[in-house]
Design a protein around this motif. Sequence first.
Motif, PDB file in Angstrom:
ATOM      1  N   ASP A 468       1.040  -3.220  12.010  1.00 21.38           N
ATOM      2  CA  ASP A 468       2.459  -2.836  11.970  1.00 21.38           C
ATOM      3  C   ASP A 468       3.286  -3.867  11.220  1.00 21.38           C
ATOM      4  O   ASP A 468       4.168  -3.516  10.424  1.00 21.38           O
ATOM      5  CB  ASP A 468       3.000  -2.669  13.393  1.00 21.38           C
ATOM      6  N   TRP A 469       3.032  -5.163  11.484  1.00 23.83           N
ATOM      7  CA  TRP A 469       3.778  -6.221  10.798  1.00 23.83           C
ATOM      8  C   TRP A 469       3.504  -6.179   9.301  1.00 23.83           C
ATOM      9  O   TRP A 469       4.421  -6.285   8.482  1.00 23.83           O
ATOM     10  CB  TRP A 469       3.383  -7.581  11.380  1.00 23.83           C
ATOM     11  N   GLU A 470       2.241  -6.006   8.949  1.00 26.76           N
ATOM     12  CA  GLU A 470       1.874  -5.949   7.528  1.00 26.76           C
ATOM     13  C   GLU A 470       2.514  -4.747   6.844  1.00 26.76           C
ATOM     14  O   GLU A 470       3.041  -4.855   5.732  1.00 26.76           O
ATOM     15  CB  GLU A 470       0.352  -5.887   7.399  1.00 26.76           C
ATOM     16  N   GLU A 471       2.476  -3.583   7.497  1.00 29.41           N
ATOM     17  CA  GLU A 471       3.037  -2.377   6.899  1.00 29.41           C
ATOM     18  C   GLU A 471       4.554  -2.497   6.744  1.00 29.41           C
ATOM     19  O   GLU A 471       5.129  -1.983   5.780  1.00 29.41           O
ATOM     20  CB  GLU A 471       2.694  -1.156   7.757  1.00 29.41           C
ATOM     21  N   LYS A 472       5.195  -3.174   7.680  1.00 24.46           N
ATOM     22  CA  LYS A 472       6.643  -3.377   7.579  1.00 24.46           C
ATOM     23  C   LYS A 472       6.972  -4.184   6.322  1.00 24.46           C
ATOM     24  O   LYS A 472       7.905  -3.844   5.581  1.00 24.46           O
ATOM     25  CB  LYS A 472       7.156  -4.112   8.822  1.00 24.46           C
ATOM     26  N   LEU A 473       6.172  -5.231   6.073  1.00 19.24           N
ATOM     27  CA  LEU A 473       6.395  -6.020   4.859  1.00 19.24           C
ATOM     28  C   LEU A 473       6.005  -5.240   3.619  1.00 19.24           C
ATOM     29  O   LEU A 473       6.669  -5.351   2.570  1.00 19.24           O
ATOM     30  CB  LEU A 473       5.613  -7.333   4.931  1.00 19.24           C
ATOM     31  N   ASN A 474       4.929  -4.448   3.711  1.00 16.99           N
ATOM     32  CA  ASN A 474       4.517  -3.636   2.563  1.00 16.99           C
ATOM     33  C   ASN A 474       5.661  -2.757   2.078  1.00 16.99           C
ATOM     34  O   ASN A 474       5.970  -2.711   0.875  1.00 16.99           O
ATOM     35  CB  ASN A 474       3.331  -2.738   2.954  1.00 16.99           C
ATOM     36  N   PHE A 475       6.285  -2.050   3.016  1.00 17.38           N
ATOM     37  CA  PHE A 475       7.335  -1.107   2.627  1.00 17.38           C
ATOM     38  C   PHE A 475       8.564  -1.839   2.105  1.00 17.38           C
ATOM     39  O   PHE A 475       9.215  -1.388   1.156  1.00 17.38           O
ATOM     40  CB  PHE A 475       7.703  -0.210   3.810  1.00 17.38           C
ATOM     41  N   PHE A 476       8.879  -2.976   2.721  1.00 18.72           N
ATOM     42  CA  PHE A 476      10.011  -3.765   2.219  1.00 18.72           C
ATOM     43  C   PHE A 476       9.734  -4.241   0.794  1.00 18.72           C
ATOM     44  O   PHE A 476      10.600  -4.158  -0.087  1.00 18.72           O
ATOM     45  CB  PHE A 476      10.267  -4.962   3.135  1.00 18.72           C
ATOM     46  N   PHE A 477       8.532  -4.757   0.546  1.00 17.55           N
ATOM     47  CA  PHE A 477       8.190  -5.219  -0.794  1.00 17.55           C
ATOM     48  C   PHE A 477       8.217  -4.074  -1.808  1.00 17.55           C
ATOM     49  O   PHE A 477       8.631  -4.263  -2.960  1.00 17.55           O
ATOM     50  CB  PHE A 477       6.806  -5.876  -0.787  1.00 17.55           C
ATOM     51  N   LEU A 478       7.772  -2.887  -1.385  1.00 15.77           N
ATOM     52  CA  LEU A 478       7.813  -1.732  -2.278  1.00 15.77           C
ATOM     53  C   LEU A 478       9.246  -1.422  -2.703  1.00 15.77           C
ATOM     54  O   LEU A 478       9.521  -1.145  -3.875  1.00 15.77           O
ATOM     55  CB  LEU A 478       7.197  -0.512  -1.592  1.00 15.77           C
ATOM     56  N   LYS A 479      10.162  -1.459  -1.723  1.00 19.28           N
ATOM     57  CA  LYS A 479      11.569  -1.200  -2.055  1.00 19.28           C
ATOM     58  C   LYS A 479      12.119  -2.294  -2.968  1.00 19.28           C
ATOM     59  O   LYS A 479      12.892  -2.007  -3.894  1.00 19.28           O
ATOM     60  CB  LYS A 479      12.393  -1.107  -0.760  1.00 19.28           C
ATOM     61  N   ALA A 480      11.700  -3.539  -2.716  1.00 20.98           N
ATOM     62  CA  ALA A 480      12.177  -4.641  -3.558  1.00 20.98           C
ATOM     63  C   ALA A 480      11.659  -4.505  -4.990  1.00 20.98           C
ATOM     64  O   ALA A 480      12.393  -4.723  -5.957  1.00 20.98           O
ATOM     65  CB  ALA A 480      11.740  -5.976  -2.965  1.00 20.98           C
ATOM     66  N   LEU A 481      10.384  -4.136  -5.132  1.00 19.15           N
ATOM     67  CA  LEU A 481       9.818  -3.935  -6.471  1.00 19.15           C
ATOM     68  C   LEU A 481      10.519  -2.796  -7.196  1.00 19.15           C
ATOM     69  O   LEU A 481      10.755  -2.856  -8.411  1.00 19.15           O
ATOM     70  CB  LEU A 481       8.319  -3.649  -6.365  1.00 19.15           C
ATOM     71  N   ASP A 482      10.859  -1.740  -6.435  1.00 18.64           N
ATOM     72  CA  ASP A 482      11.570  -0.610  -7.021  1.00 18.64           C
ATOM     73  C   ASP A 482      12.932  -1.052  -7.537  1.00 18.64           C
ATOM     74  O   ASP A 482      13.350  -0.674  -8.642  1.00 18.64           O
ATOM     75  CB  ASP A 482      11.718   0.489  -5.977  1.00 18.64           C
ATOM     76  N   VAL A 483      13.632  -1.864  -6.747  1.00 18.52           N
ATOM     77  CA  VAL A 483      14.935  -2.387  -7.178  1.00 18.52           C
ATOM     78  C   VAL A 483      14.769  -3.256  -8.414  1.00 18.52           C
ATOM     79  O   VAL A 483      15.546  -3.171  -9.378  1.00 18.52           O
ATOM     80  CB  VAL A 483      15.594  -3.192  -6.039  1.00 18.52           C
ATOM     81  N   GLN A 484      13.751  -4.098  -8.411  1.00 19.45           N
ATOM     82  CA  GLN A 484      13.506  -4.980  -9.545  1.00 19.45           C
ATOM     83  C   GLN A 484      13.273  -4.181 -10.825  1.00 19.45           C
ATOM     84  O   GLN A 484      13.806  -4.518 -11.896  1.00 19.45           O
ATOM     85  CB  GLN A 484      12.307  -5.876  -9.243  1.00 19.45           C
TER      86      GLN A 484
END
Length: 786
Positions: A468-484
């Motif tokens: 769960d902790w890993e997936e939470k970071l995965n999705f956050f990083f995905l959104k950050a990469l999308d913004v980038q």
Amino acid sequence: MAPIQIYNSLKRKKVPFEPIDPTNVTWYACGPTVYDDAHLGHARNYVSTDIIRRILTRHFKYPMTFVMNITDVDDKIILAARQEHFVNKFAVAHPTIDEHVRSTTLEAFNTYIAKYNSWAAGKNLPLLQMDMSPNQYTQEAGKLQTKVAEATLTSEDDRPKARMHLNTLLTATEALNGNNVDSQVFYSNAEGVLRPYLDNLQKGSIDSKDHTIFDKMARRYEDRFFEDMDALNVLRPDKTTRVTEYSTQIIDCVKQIQSNGFAYESSGSVWYDIKAWEAAGGTYARLQPENRNDEALRADGEGALTDKAQQFGKRSEADFALWKRSKEGEPSWRSPWGDGRPGWHIECSAMASDVIGSRMDIHSGGIDLAFPHHDNELAQSEAFWSKCENGVHSHGEWVNYFLHMGHLHIQGAKMSKSLKNFTTIRAALREVKGKELAAARRWRIVFLRGAWRDGLEITPDVEKNAVDWEEKLNFFFLKALDVQKRRSNATAHANGQGGSIDLTSQLEAAKMHFDEALRDSFNTPDALKVISDLITEYNKAENVSHESMLAIAEWITDVVTMFGLDAEPKEGRIGWSGIDIPEDAKAYIYPLSALRDSVRQKAIAKSITKDTVFDTPQRPSNPSAQTQPYAKALEDFRSELSNLQKHDASSAQYLDLTDQLRNVKLWDLGIYLDDRETLPAMVRPLNDSLKQERLDRESRAAEKEKQKTAAASKREAEEKARLEKGKVAPEEMFKTKEYSEWDEKGFPLKDAEGKEIAKSRAKKLKKEMENQEKLHARWKESVAGS
């Protein structure tokens, strides 16, 4: 700023970290004994050590010299190497399973039973019948294991040992009871009993000066150990020392301890003199004084190959070996006391003293090493460095901080090579369908979520929390990469700057709390919670500025990399590996996703006609084998889109096409398109959560369909029962023995005894007749219809 606090096993409390030389922190870690593959218990130790090392060097910026030893000669290696050598030699000499092989194995089986009985006697464990045949043992094995489980023992460590011995015998019966068995399978099943049997017969044939078979095993498993550590992203030591390369220094160390008056020689062995050390003002068993009289721990510290004769001349039972005289079947080195080999504990004292000197900042290892290994190390090392002036001995503290990593338990049992109840690191990293990097990160997260010095029980909840902790970071990083990505192409999207909410203050607070957690004896569970809480704040906020969001993503990237959850990042990189689609896919999937977005938006707006022009990327003429599946997905979608336009399809058909691309074709390629209302779909790789969500949806849909089918079946059965009941004409339904008189329509007037039907009952019967009239009418309709 508050000082770093470290839980120090020497003081049994948290103390400020004050290195001897802040420009070079010295750390000596007890490394592996290399006679088998490393298991998850080792992973817990070395990964936790690696995490603390990274925190000190990368977060707190301490320069460091990190030294680790390899125990490449000791009782376990000697025994394992010899046994492997003799079994292999026997198998080569007897490639066919003939009567000689079977009779030898049967003798080994019986000898093993005798040794088991000798060990189990006095431990309240079930003994085995000495003339028990392999077939009898197979039949009795289950009962024996039950007896072991129910036995009342003085030491719980005896129970898993008994299970191991009984399982070894059971595996051997698979060889002995089989007919026409493949030789490789036979020896694999029989080796558990053959190894000690053949070794006992042939160990005298070993040349003590020829170390080949011992070195060969040690080198093989050392290489595999470091491969496992690399796979777990554990940093290599700055200096690696090996016992076999330090024989001269070890002998010199023993000589110095003896010269200082704290060791004595007896029959070719040299023993540490605990009484002499304590008489000179030294303290013995400083780490675990409560265990100094534990005979089992002391015996384990001396080694499995130590015998009574070898201990002849010891002045005290508590004294331990610095040098062991030579025995048959063991490698040996020349020394002032005769041919022999180092004791277990002296190796670390000699190697650490040679590389680091008379004082070190940190010494670490698993908690099982605290006594006797580390307590013995402390005593002999301080005896080695002690000075005597005017008959008075003085010595400083050899180690400032002892760090002991907690045990790892799975299903309540501590992993142990000797008990053969372990999961190897290699096996654990293969569990995630060959994705070793993903598995390594998962295990590091599991260890980070537990305090490094506490025992850790691996349960489904522990594993789920890590996921769960890993997936939470995965999705956050995905959104950050999308913004980038969108910021780098802001002209194509009007919202290149994002919202107006600034989370800078929350980020700064998180950095402060993160630092506080690590200063509190490397409290990684709290540190991970700080990261999670910051992402939660971002998720709850609306209209967060892209600058603020990317600042958070960059900081989290830095700290998770510092924790070793990914390889070293490239400049400006956000996130960690595994959250992006394959490089081979990008040239096709990104244009395909953009085309799908366009089709989907126009379909929702119901504005697609035969003449609508889409910007459809062309398929390259010669896609490689790796890119072929992605190229085909793009070509197929273009073709299907063109076909829909030719036939002037409905908007619903276009939406079905986009859904099929997302839910079937790209899903099967391991890619998911996350649709959003006002933004292009987010392109992301499939992960465990998405797969589980689909499985849950499909399970719910299947259950709903099952309930629907069951309800329909129930209705059908009820209707069938009603029709069956409707066969009876209403005027006949009461023509039973319950009544004696009826009117012209068959309605009962009197009961069986001739009494008139009461009005209340007549009213009820009339209602029943009316219902039957309706049922009978429906039955006649069904008959007519069929």
